[in-house]
Design a protein around this motif. Structure first.
Motif, mmCIF file in Angstrom:
data_model
loop_
_atom_site.group_PDB
_atom_site.id
_atom_site.type_symbol
_atom_site.label_atom_id
_atom_site.label_comp_id
_atom_site.label_asym_id
_atom_site.label_seq_id
_atom_site.Cartn_x
_atom_site.Cartn_y
_atom_site.Cartn_z
ATOM 1 N N ARG A 1 28.622 -4.190 -32.619
ATOM 2 C CA ARG A 1 28.575 -2.739 -32.748
ATOM 3 C C ARG A 1 29.762 -2.158 -31.978
ATOM 4 O O ARG A 1 30.363 -2.835 -31.152
ATOM 5 N N PHE B 1 38.560 -5.205 -41.631
ATOM 6 C CA PHE B 1 37.468 -6.177 -41.650
ATOM 7 C C PHE B 1 37.068 -6.622 -43.055
ATOM 8 O O PHE B 1 36.670 -7.746 -43.263
ATOM 9 N N THR C 1 23.395 -1.730 -38.996
ATOM 10 C CA THR C 1 23.541 -2.789 -37.986
ATOM 11 C C THR C 1 22.608 -3.950 -38.337
ATOM 12 O O THR C 1 23.005 -5.116 -38.285
ATOM 13 N N LEU D 1 23.886 -6.059 -41.053
ATOM 14 C CA LEU D 1 25.020 -6.915 -40.663
ATOM 15 C C LEU D 1 24.615 -8.047 -39.719
ATOM 16 O O LEU D 1 25.461 -8.799 -39.250
ATOM 17 N N ALA D 2 23.307 -8.167 -39.462
ATOM 18 C CA ALA D 2 22.842 -9.300 -38.641
ATOM 19 C C ALA D 2 23.238 -10.617 -39.310
ATOM 20 O O ALA D 2 23.472 -11.626 -38.646
ATOM 21 N N LYS D 3 23.300 -10.592 -40.625
ATOM 22 C CA LYS D 3 23.855 -11.726 -41.366
ATOM 23 C C LYS D 3 25.208 -11.263 -41.900
ATOM 24 O O LYS D 3 25.275 -10.635 -42.970
ATOM 25 N N PRO D 4 26.270 -11.549 -41.180
ATOM 26 C CA PRO D 4 27.547 -10.883 -41.477
ATOM 27 C C PRO D 4 28.098 -11.114 -42.882
ATOM 28 O O PRO D 4 28.877 -10.307 -43.368
ATOM 29 N N HIS E 1 31.398 -1.397 -37.350
ATOM 30 C CA HIS E 1 31.187 -2.654 -36.627
ATOM 31 C C HIS E 1 32.500 -3.425 -36.598
ATOM 32 O O HIS E 1 33.374 -3.186 -37.432
ATOM 33 N N THR F 1 29.669 -10.528 -35.169
ATOM 34 C CA THR F 1 29.830 -9.109 -35.508
ATOM 35 C C THR F 1 29.240 -8.242 -34.391
ATOM 36 O O THR F 1 28.158 -8.534 -33.871
ATOM 37 N N ILE G 1 25.633 -8.143 -32.720
ATOM 38 C CA ILE G 1 24.513 -7.833 -33.615
ATOM 39 C C ILE G 1 24.434 -8.777 -34.811
ATOM 40 O O ILE G 1 23.434 -8.803 -35.515
ATOM 41 N N GLY G 2 25.481 -9.565 -35.037
ATOM 42 C CA GLY G 2 25.448 -10.433 -36.216
ATOM 43 C C GLY G 2 26.117 -11.765 -35.955
ATOM 44 O O GLY G 2 27.178 -11.819 -35.330
ATOM 45 N N VAL G 3 25.463 -12.839 -36.422
ATOM 46 C CA VAL G 3 26.001 -14.192 -36.270
ATOM 47 C C VAL G 3 25.794 -14.903 -37.606
ATOM 48 O O VAL G 3 24.649 -15.049 -38.049
ATOM 49 N N LYS H 1 20.975 -12.856 -29.566
ATOM 50 C CA LYS H 1 22.079 -11.891 -29.715
ATOM 51 C C LYS H 1 22.027 -10.781 -28.653
ATOM 52 O O LYS H 1 23.048 -10.306 -28.195
#
Lengths: 445, 80
Positions: free
Chosen positions: A123, B25, B71, B74-77, A112, A121, A129-131, A144
């Protein structure tokens, strides 16, 4: 060949100049303004790079899931990535939130991409896919699923990765046309095809980006003067200053073109660029007969895939008493404003080849082309000085470049087995005019 | 059932040499840790100052996960 003429197009620049008055492709004159005008540079970004298929990387540069490299379409940075599902994606390297580049490493491996500004974030295919703190920050106001890094369409041709931000591009086979036959010959003459050795070498030349493609597509003639020292040093094994004449000059639709040079009939050439026997056997079993016949007796190929990816398939003798080494080099002329380009150069050899053959390819490359290469430096000296001499007002207004070499020569197939519009003898400027026709057609559309 | 706090601060008899896995990252430090009765893999994020210990069954279960599982993680980074 379809003649993509620019006559009848009434496109005008902001000072009222008609584009057609800057190019007389019928008689072989091109205004110096075309390689120096900032207004034309902006039009090139909009009308050429945002529309056509641009080759930007080779699959062997991202062999594993998660591998990525940063590249350019026009002057805009893109991420070329291989996903966890083994698919290749190209996206604009700018976050959907504020435009921050989400990748800042030139190459790497990641499942990612996380933006360094706010942590959005993505893919590898660009899907958001991520906030961070999504609920507290955006609540229901941000879905998203709706957001995606700006996505390019991707096509892979014999390992070469092409991308375009045009929503309705022509099919890649149609765009490449008969050029594809030659790409197969150079990039896929063994079952596993070519492999990039190391990473691309890069440097900045204070030259308009188009001068690189103009040279590589058809300028066999400059070797006589610009690269004369390579002849004197016998890097050109025959020692013949006219070595680049003995071949064919081939134009294709959409601006693509190349020259293929062997040697005079009495001069012996190693078969298939002198590849080791095991690779020669693979070529015999892989390449269709036409390409095999063409590839069998060559020493130099030069060409350009429109708009800004050129290639050279060269054989040079760089050490006394040793057999010449051969390599394929790709080179992208990345525009950085009207007066500057960044050159990306790759060196490739057959994936199945021995380490010794790959080593010889790389060694021969760095001595001749690439940042340390003698012939590369010869060229950069010319192009940077052309830009220096032609960016002024007087040159733009009064200087017309002469493109009349071979202008009265008719296409002649001879015994050349390959497709395209073929001219006998590589001293010609037909390929260059062919690029300018494609350029003018796109600018005026 | 009695809940024992501070499970991650439980007794470690020995730690194997660490290896670092990083890219542009983030970076994590992983190593094998030995407890009185067994062993686990420790993943430590210096940036987030968070640690997880994964046992062989949990680790094995990772091998059949689809990429979408990560994935969704990582929705919550940053874990929040």
């Amino acid at each position: 060949m379809t003649v993509q003429d620019v006559r009848g197009k009434e496109f005008r620049l902001s000072d009222g100049t008609r584009l057609q008055d800057l190019l007389d492709v019928e008689n072989g004159y091109i205004s110096a303004r075309i390689v120096s005008d900032p207004e034309l540079y902006e039009l090139e970004m909009k009308k050429i790079f945002a529309r056509v298929w641009v080759p930007i990387a080779h699959v062997s540069e991202i062999p594993n899931k998660g591998d990525y490299v940063l590249r350019y379409i026009g002057d805009e940075e893109v991420i070329v990535a291989r996903s966890e599902h083994n698919t290749i994606h190209v996206v604009l390297n700018a976050c959907t939130h504020r435009g921050m580049p989400v990748c800042r490493s030139e190459r790497g491996n990641s499942s990612h991409f996380r933006c360094p500004y706010h942590g959005f974030t993505y893919r590898q295919d660009g899907q958001l896919i991520g906030v961070p703190a999504h609920k507290e920050a955006f609540g229901e106001a941000l879905d998203k699923e709706l957001y995606h890094l700006v996505q390019a369409k991707v096509a892979i041709v014999y390992g070469l990765i092409f991308a375009t931000f045009n929503d309705n591009p022509p099919p890649i086979d149609e765009y490449l046309g008969t050029m594809k036959w030659y790409l197969q010959m150079m990039l896929q003459h063994t079952p596993e095809g070519m492999e990039v050795i190391g990473v691309p070498q890069r440097w900045v030349v204070k030259s308009n980006w188009k001068l690189g493609g103009d040279n590589f597509v058809g300028d066999a003639y400059h070797t006589f003067m610009t690269h004369y020292s390579a002849v004197q040093l016998r890097i050109v094994p025959s020692g013949d200053p006219k070595f680049a004449y003995y071949g064919v000059h081939v134009s294709h639709d959409n601006g693509h073109g190349l020259g293929l040079i062997g040697a005079p009939p009495e001069v012996e050439l190693p078969r298939f660029y002198g590849v080791p026997e095991d690779i020669a056997k693979k070529i015999e079993a892989t390449l269709p007969p036409g390409q095999q016949k063409a590839f069998e007796r060559l020493a130099y190929i030069h060409g350009t895939i429109f708009p800004n990816m050129s290639f050279g398939y060269f054989s040079w003798a760089t050490e006394d008493g040793k057999a010449p080494g051969s390599y394929l080099t790709l080179r992208q002329w990345v525009p950085r404003g009207p007066y500057e380009m960044e050159v990306f150069t790759w060196v490739l050899a057959e994936k199945e080849a021995s380490d010794a053959w790959k080593h010889l390819a790389r060694e021969t490359f760095v001595r001749t082309f690439g940042a340390s290469g003698m012939l590369e430096q010869d060229d950069a000296e010319m192009w940077s000085n052309i830009t220096r001499a032609t960016k002024g007002f007087i040159a733009r207004e009064k200087l017309n470049f002469i493109y009349r070499m071979g202008i009265n020569r008719k296409p002649e197939q001879g015994d050349w087995p390959g497709p395209g519009t073929v001219y006998q003898g590589d001293y010609s400027e037909q390929n260059q005019l062919n690029i300018w026709r494609a350029w003018a057609r796109l600018i005026s559309e | 059932m009695e809940h024992l706090d501070g499970q991650l601060d439980g007794q470690i008899d020995e730690k194997a040499p660490a290896i670092v896995i990083g890219n542009e990252f983030t970076q994590v430090i992983i190593r094998k840790v030995y407890t009185r009765n067994g062993e686990r893999l420790e993943i430590f994020s210096p940036k987030l100052d968070r640690t997880i210990w994964l046992d062989p069954l949990a680790l094995e279960s990772l091998t059949w996960q689809e990429p979408e599982v990560f994935t969704s993680f990582l929705a919550k980074p940053f874990g929040y």
